[in-house]
Motif scaffolding. Structure first.
Motif, PDB file in Angstrom:
ATOM      1  N   ALA A 170       0.834  -1.207   0.000  1.00 36.87           N
ATOM      2  CA  ALA A 170       0.000   0.000   0.000  1.00 36.87           C
ATOM      3  C   ALA A 170       0.867   1.254   0.000  1.00 36.87           C
ATOM      4  O   ALA A 170       0.589   2.228  -0.724  1.00 36.87           O
ATOM      5  N   LEU A 171       1.938   1.239   0.808  1.00 35.89           N
ATOM      6  CA  LEU A 171       2.843   2.390   0.862  1.00 35.89           C
ATOM      7  C   LEU A 171       3.531   2.584  -0.486  1.00 35.89           C
ATOM      8  O   LEU A 171       3.712   3.715  -0.945  1.00 35.89           O
ATOM      9  N   LYS A 172       3.903   1.472  -1.114  1.00 34.28           N
ATOM     10  CA  LYS A 172       4.519   1.533  -2.437  1.00 34.28           C
ATOM     11  C   LYS A 172       3.550   2.157  -3.435  1.00 34.28           C
ATOM     12  O   LYS A 172       3.944   2.987  -4.267  1.00 34.28           O
ATOM     13  N   VAL A 173       2.284   1.777  -3.359  1.00 36.15           N
ATOM     14  CA  VAL A 173       1.257   2.332  -4.243  1.00 36.15           C
ATOM     15  C   VAL A 173       1.174   3.848  -4.069  1.00 36.15           C
ATOM     16  O   VAL A 173       1.123   4.601  -5.051  1.00 36.15           O
ATOM     17  N   MET A 174       1.168   4.286  -2.799  1.00 35.12           N
ATOM     18  CA  MET A 174       1.063   5.722  -2.527  1.00 35.12           C
ATOM     19  C   MET A 174       2.329   6.466  -2.924  1.00 35.12           C
ATOM     20  O   MET A 174       2.272   7.544  -3.539  1.00 35.12           O
ATOM     21  N   ASN A 175       3.496   5.909  -2.590  1.00 35.93           N
ATOM     22  CA  ASN A 175       4.768   6.592  -2.877  1.00 35.93           C
ATOM     23  C   ASN A 175       5.029   6.709  -4.370  1.00 35.93           C
ATOM     24  O   ASN A 175       5.572   7.718  -4.840  1.00 35.93           O
ATOM     25  N   ASP A 176       4.654   5.662  -5.124  1.00 35.52           N
ATOM     26  CA  ASP A 176       4.923   5.648  -6.567  1.00 35.52           C
ATOM     27  C   ASP A 176       3.730   6.124  -7.385  1.00 35.52           C
ATOM     28  O   ASP A 176       3.753   6.043  -8.615  1.00 35.52           O
ATOM     29  N   ASP A 177       2.677   6.583  -6.678  1.00 37.10           N
ATOM     30  CA  ASP A 177       1.478   7.108  -7.337  1.00 37.10           C
ATOM     31  C   ASP A 177       0.888   6.091  -8.316  1.00 37.10           C
ATOM     32  O   ASP A 177       0.530   6.426  -9.460  1.00 37.10           O
ATOM     33  N   LEU A 178       0.782   4.834  -7.862  1.00 36.09           N
ATOM     34  CA  LEU A 178       0.178   3.796  -8.699  1.00 36.09           C
ATOM     35  C   LEU A 178      -1.341   3.869  -8.588  1.00 36.09           C
ATOM     36  O   LEU A 178      -1.886   4.411  -7.643  1.00 36.09           O
TER      37      LEU A 178
END
Length: 228
Positions: free
Chosen positions: A46-54
């Protein structure tokens, strides 16, 4: 010919705010076993999604991100340092925004399949304590001991409020309660791996119990059901 015994697993499932994380870490330390915080895996995605704007609605993109997730756990006392892309992210993973995003991506079948084998790989000698929401129902179905922790929503909101207050975060209990109830409904009614106790799980209501009392009950169950 000797038959190798499977590495024992104790699963501890339940919703947020019931004491899963602390109880699991203490149990793993007491037994000298490995620890899997499966929620951290989903929160890290989830954090990866938010950080990378996925796009959280793009299932194929999410599945690819799940397969490529660079995540590791490092023992740190009774807890674990969680590293995502080489950076410690423990505090970020505990944010409400990260929890909400994790609840959105976790039900997606392609995401769960991508992360399933990674979770199974944590089953290493001498044993594993697996903390999550579907450890006993999906990931480790043959675990000799399955525990499901629960607590009323009001008590869980109070616990979360205390945690946030200690960190200097100002939030109203009624807002936390509303979020908890909404997440409970979403998690328990989702089509993929709904949040329910395994048929053979031992359910413990932690509403009026201390962590030490919960741990004592589980250690008693370990003695009854697990060959340590």
């Amino acid at each position: 010919m000797r038959h190798q015994q499977p590495v024992p697993v104790v699963t501890i499932d339940g919703p947020s705010g019931v004491g899963k994380g602390t109880t699991s870490a203490l149990l793993a330390a007491r037994l000298g076993w490995h620890l899997l915080d499966s929620g951290a895996i989903y929160r890290s995605l989830a954090l990866k999604v938010m950080n990378d704007d996925l796009d959280p609605a793009n299932e194929a993109q999410l599945a690819e991100a799940a397969k490529a997730l660079r995540l590791s756990f490092q023992a740190d006392g009774q807890h674990a340092r969680i590293l995502l892309d080489g950076q410690q992210v423990n505090d970020q993973l505990r944010s409400e925004a990260c929890g909400d995003m994790a609840s959105q991506v976790a039900p997606i079948a392609a995401v769960r399949q991508a992360l399933l084998q990674r979770q199974k790989a944590f089953q290493q000698p001498p044993g594993l304590v697996a903390d999550g929401r579907d450890m006993g129902t999906v990931v480790f179905k043959s675990a000799p001991l399955k525990v499901f922790l629960t607590a009323n929503a009001e008590e869980r909101a109070k616990r979360r409020h205390k945690q946030l207050k200690e960190k200097g975060v100002d939030v109203k209990i009624r807002d936390l309660l509303r979020d908890i109830e909404a997440r409970d409904h979403r998690d328990s009614t989702r089509k993929v791996a709904p949040l329910v106790p395994a048929m053979d799980a031992h359910v413990i209501d932690t509403s009026d119990l201390s962590i030490e009392e919960v741990l004592a009950q589980i250690m008693n169950l370990v003695g009854q059901h697990v060959k340590v």
